[in-house]
Structure formats: C-alpha cells, structure tokens
Design a protein around this motif. Sequence first.
Motif, PDB file in Angstrom:
ATOM      1  N   GLY A   1       1.500  -0.532   2.751  1.00 24.41           N
ATOM      2  CA  GLY A   1       2.906  -0.650   2.404  1.00 24.41           C
ATOM      3  C   GLY A   1       3.060  -1.207   1.002  1.00 24.41           C
ATOM      4  O   GLY A   1       2.106  -1.243   0.213  1.00 24.41           O
ATOM      5  N   LEU A   2       4.261  -1.635   0.681  1.00 22.52           N
ATOM      6  CA  LEU A   2       4.564  -2.155  -0.645  1.00 22.52           C
ATOM      7  C   LEU A   2       4.509  -3.676  -0.657  1.00 22.52           C
ATOM      8  O   LEU A   2       4.806  -4.327   0.350  1.00 22.52           O
TER       9      LEU A   2
ATOM     10  N   VAL B   1       7.172  -3.580   3.954  1.00 21.39           N
ATOM     11  CA  VAL B   1       7.245  -4.383   2.731  1.00 21.39           C
ATOM     12  C   VAL B   1       6.715  -5.763   3.076  1.00 21.39           C
ATOM     13  O   VAL B   1       7.103  -6.348   4.096  1.00 21.39           O
ATOM     14  N   THR B   2       5.822  -6.276   2.255  1.00 25.32           N
ATOM     15  CA  THR B   2       5.309  -7.639   2.435  1.00 25.32           C
ATOM     16  C   THR B   2       5.643  -8.435   1.188  1.00 25.32           C
ATOM     17  O   THR B   2       5.280  -8.032   0.073  1.00 25.32           O
ATOM     18  N   THR B   3       6.339  -9.546   1.356  1.00 27.32           N
ATOM     19  CA  THR B   3       6.714 -10.382   0.219  1.00 27.32           C
ATOM     20  C   THR B   3       5.718 -11.525   0.060  1.00 27.32           C
ATOM     21  O   THR B   3       5.469 -12.278   1.009  1.00 27.32           O
TER      22      THR B   3
ATOM     23  N   LEU C   1      -4.136  -8.239   0.258  1.00 25.44           N
ATOM     24  CA  LEU C   1      -4.866  -7.021  -0.117  1.00 25.44           C
ATOM     25  C   LEU C   1      -4.780  -5.997   1.006  1.00 25.44           C
ATOM     26  O   LEU C   1      -4.675  -4.784   0.758  1.00 25.44           O
ATOM     27  N   LEU C   2      -4.823  -6.458   2.250  1.00 27.53           N
ATOM     28  CA  LEU C   2      -4.710  -5.542   3.376  1.00 27.53           C
ATOM     29  C   LEU C   2      -3.300  -4.947   3.443  1.00 27.53           C
ATOM     30  O   LEU C   2      -3.132  -3.741   3.661  1.00 27.53           O
ATOM     31  N   ALA C   3      -2.284  -5.787   3.246  1.00 29.74           N
ATOM     32  CA  ALA C   3      -0.903  -5.302   3.287  1.00 29.74           C
ATOM     33  C   ALA C   3      -0.659  -4.233   2.236  1.00 29.74           C
ATOM     34  O   ALA C   3       0.091  -3.275   2.465  1.00 29.74           O
ATOM     35  N   ALA C   4      -1.288  -4.383   1.070  1.00 27.73           N
ATOM     36  CA  ALA C   4      -1.094  -3.418  -0.009  1.00 27.73           C
ATOM     37  C   ALA C   4      -1.642  -2.036   0.335  1.00 27.73           C
ATOM     38  O   ALA C   4      -1.226  -1.028  -0.250  1.00 27.73           O
TER      39      ALA C   4
ATOM     40  N   SER D   1       9.679   2.349   0.486  1.00 24.94           N
ATOM     41  CA  SER D   1       8.571   1.999   1.378  1.00 24.94           C
ATOM     42  C   SER D   1       8.349   3.021   2.481  1.00 24.94           C
ATOM     43  O   SER D   1       7.309   3.005   3.149  1.00 24.94           O
ATOM     44  N   LYS D   2       9.325   3.895   2.695  1.00 28.50           N
ATOM     45  CA  LYS D   2       9.214   4.851   3.797  1.00 28.50           C
ATOM     46  C   LYS D   2       8.023   5.774   3.578  1.00 28.50           C
ATOM     47  O   LYS D   2       7.817   6.304   2.481  1.00 28.50           O
ATOM     48  N   PRO D   3       7.200   5.975   4.606  1.00 30.74           N
ATOM     49  CA  PRO D   3       5.986   6.794   4.455  1.00 30.74           C
ATOM     50  C   PRO D   3       6.306   8.253   4.175  1.00 30.74           C
ATOM     51  O   PRO D   3       7.291   8.795   4.675  1.00 30.74           O
TER      52      PRO D   3
END
Length: 529
Positions: free
Chosen positions: A230-231, A180-182, A224-227, A524-526
Amino acid sequence: MLKREEIWIITREYAGIAEAGGVKNVAQSLSEGLARLGKKVTVFIPKYGCVTDFALELFSAEIRSAGKTYPVTFSKTHSGTVDILFVESPVFAEKHAVYTYTERDEKTIPGAVRGQGHADADNMNAVFQLAVLVYAEKTGSAPAVVHCQDGHTAIIPALAREGSAYFGDVRALFRHTGFVTTVHNAGAGYRQVIYDPEYARALTGLPEGVLDKSVFHGRVEPFLLAAEYGLLSTVSPWYAEELVSPACDKDTDGLSGEFARRGIQITGITNGIDFHRYDPSNPAKSYLPFPYMPWFKDLRGKYRFREMLLKNQDLLDTGSVIRTGYLTGGSRCVFFAYQGRIAEQKGLLVLIEAAEKLLAEVPGARLLIMGQGDRAIETSLEIFAEAHPGKAVFLRGYNKIIARRILCAADFLVLPSVYEPCGLEDYIAQTLGTIPIAHAVGGLQKIRHGKTGYLYREEPGKPQAETLAELLIALGKRAADADPVCSADPEFLEIIAKSAVNVMKKCDWSAIITEQYLPLYRASKPKNR
C-alpha cells in the motif's frame, strides 16, 4: 468517488478514549472529519484497562499467535457519528496506559516498572492486528480503505493481501481495498521493530518469504512491509523529506537510507487541528475560565487567568499530576512553557541546560514544564525545579485541563525536539495566544520565523543548548522590557494575532481531508485486482 460505508481507521490510541501521544488527535480528528464529509468510519482500537466507555458486545473469537491462544471479544460503541470497534482481551485489559506501565500495573503485573514500555508489546501488536482480520473474516466485510496508524498496525496490509495461518482466507474480501499506513514517528523505539524474523513469522502466521521483504539489518521493519502492499504517508512534508534522506539515518537507525535505496515514496500531509476544541473565546471548549480572542489582539482573559494562577497554584494540582516547585509573580516577568512527552526525542535535557542560562540572565524568567515518560529525565526536571524556587515548576503526569492552563499562562512555548514529525503543541499554543519557539526540524518548520513564532537552527561546532539559550535570553529580555505583559511589544502582538488567524483559517482538518487525504485514499485503490 469513495462509497459511504468504506473507511476503517486502525489505531492504538484515540482522543477521549485512550490517550498517549499525537496519534490520538490525528485518529480522532481524521475520523470525525471524514464522518462530517459523509463517509462511514469505523475505528478499531484495543480496550485497555483505563478505558471506561460502555460498548455493546458483538461476538467473541480466539486469536492464535506465537504458540498462544488469546480470547478476544469485539464490542461496539459510538463517538459522535464515528463507530468505535473495541478489541477486548486480557492482554490489553491488564494494562492501564496505552504504551507504558503505570503505578497500578507495577502492583499487578510481574516485572512491570512505571514508565517503561510493555514487555509484551510485540504480542499486543500482533493480537490487535490479527483481530482486525478475524473481524473481517467473521463478518464477511471489508472497506474500500484501511488506514493504519503507525508501526503498531503496519503489518495489516500484508496480512490482508497474503493471508495468515491464524485465520481463514480473506484475500478475496480485500481485493478491492486500498491500504494507507501513516508513519507518525520513525525514531528508534517507535517503529515497532521485531528483532527476530522467525519470531515475527510466529507472531503473524504470514506465509514463508513474505516477511523477507521487510528485513533490514536482520530485523523486521513494519513500515518496509507496509510499503510493499500500500501507500505510506507521514504527518508533514518536511518529515517526509527527512524520512527518505540518508542524511537523517541517525534519527531512524538507518531506515531513512533504506527508504531511499528502495525508492519508496512517502506522502507528507501536515496534521491539522480542530480549532473549535481549543477556542479561547469559548470557555466550555478551552477549559479556561476567562474568554479572550488572540486573533483580535484581545488577551485580557489570558493575563487575567495568569494572575489567578499565580495567586492559587493549586490550579495546577490534580490527583494524577505531581507538582515540584512553585512560581512567584511580580513586574517584568516573562513565562516560558513546555508541555508534552518526557522523552529524549523532545530535547528536554537541552532545554534544562538552556534554561539555566536563561534564569541566570533574565531575573523575571519563569518556566512551567509538564509531561511524563522517561524516569531519568523526569528526575532531572524535578531537581531543576527544586533548584530554582519561585522560578520553575515541573508537573509530572498529564491532564488535559492543566495542559491548557499552562499554555494559556505562558508567553512562549519552547519546543527543542531533536526531531519532530509534525507537532501539535505549536498549533495549540498559537490558538491560545502563546508564541512558539522551536528547533527547526521536521514539522516544526511549519512555524514561520518572525511571523508565527521563532525557529533556531543548529550551528556547526556550537552546542544546541547554547543556541537555544541565546534566543530565549534575547526574547526573554525583550518581553520583560515590554512590561507589564509580553504583548505590549508590537512585534510580539502581531505574531500572536497572525498566528492565531493562520491556525483558524488554514490549518483546519476539513480542508486537509478534502484536499489531501481523499485523493490519497483514491490513489491507494489497487489496480487490476
């Protein structure tokens, strides 16, 4: 359900250790709230030169990035039930503030200018993020969830999923990890954009083609990379809406429109507040000398402190805060305040323009402003305070105790932000019996107009400063007419009491974590890894 030993919080700041903006409060409150719920939490944070916490050394390593080798030592301490994992390296130790140079740095770092951002910020971010993966490699450990705080840490999900030339293969370690990235702030200058994709590849060691997923207008956008891996979340539902709206491109350099074009979803979770840290009925917590209880309409301690402050304005002085101006008291006085970063985003030039009209129209109006940041705006505030003796004070710098004193002394807190992801000062003000007045943008819209504070909106063809001034003047005259104190007005008193109750009962971090963050972590779990 999450297992107990599974959450890493990755952040450049943490309250009580290394402080700068609102990220520090979220990182601390979220970590401690998760720990109270029985989760094992480890916080990764750089050890800057301003950090004095003692930590037990674990092991050392070398981080390669962009043709350089950085020595790194990992050390561990505790903050309550939260494990703090320091990343120690000269690239952090030579800095004495989280994001900007200090006066001390000016003397020791060539080219450093107080208040300006670190010239090697890209390198600092890269070393920190790579260090998290090196730690995982050396210890053979990975959590169930990695929660990255803001753009400084947003490349970590790609590093964990795709690997890097700068450490061993950790992809198997993280195959069951959710990311998760905030997004705390997507404004220009806050996203940690890397303007040269080739340099970004040299910094990170990511495989060929990975960074292509994040290139927008020729630059690498970490969010954009984090998306891709992950979430994404952000700090209020209102800001989440703005982040995926092309109409808000002006505040994000076009990133909002790109989020929308890519169909990226962002979950908005309004930040909470640890009420117990500010509780004015407990002087040991509030840092205020006299107890009072706004939720019971008891404000005697608040006004008693204001009288003390007016008689002894040395209470606003510390070695780290420089005061310009002074305040006089008297009957029919009404006090307005601003406390926070001194930055263009915060609308302080709008506040100065509006305050000129306020002080001209309301003889008893007084203004207290505290913060640090943009040197040009700081200078404008110093000039403003000098031009209004007895009516305005500017305190350049930051001190937690003085910040509480300012909010306690004020009747109203003014928040004229151009944009605002969430905001915490409105919560703190409401806790201390001070009514917020805010520009209706982003997370400031959690204020209910006429119920827990006042909002103003921009009007077509009308300068924002004029709209704000009209509201300040109207409220200022009304508060002055309620002499001897603002709360003598029944509507103001009702707002003070209701907003304090609302913060106490509905904005606590524990409920927010249980009802929103834990479900987000599970999501968020894959799948199928």
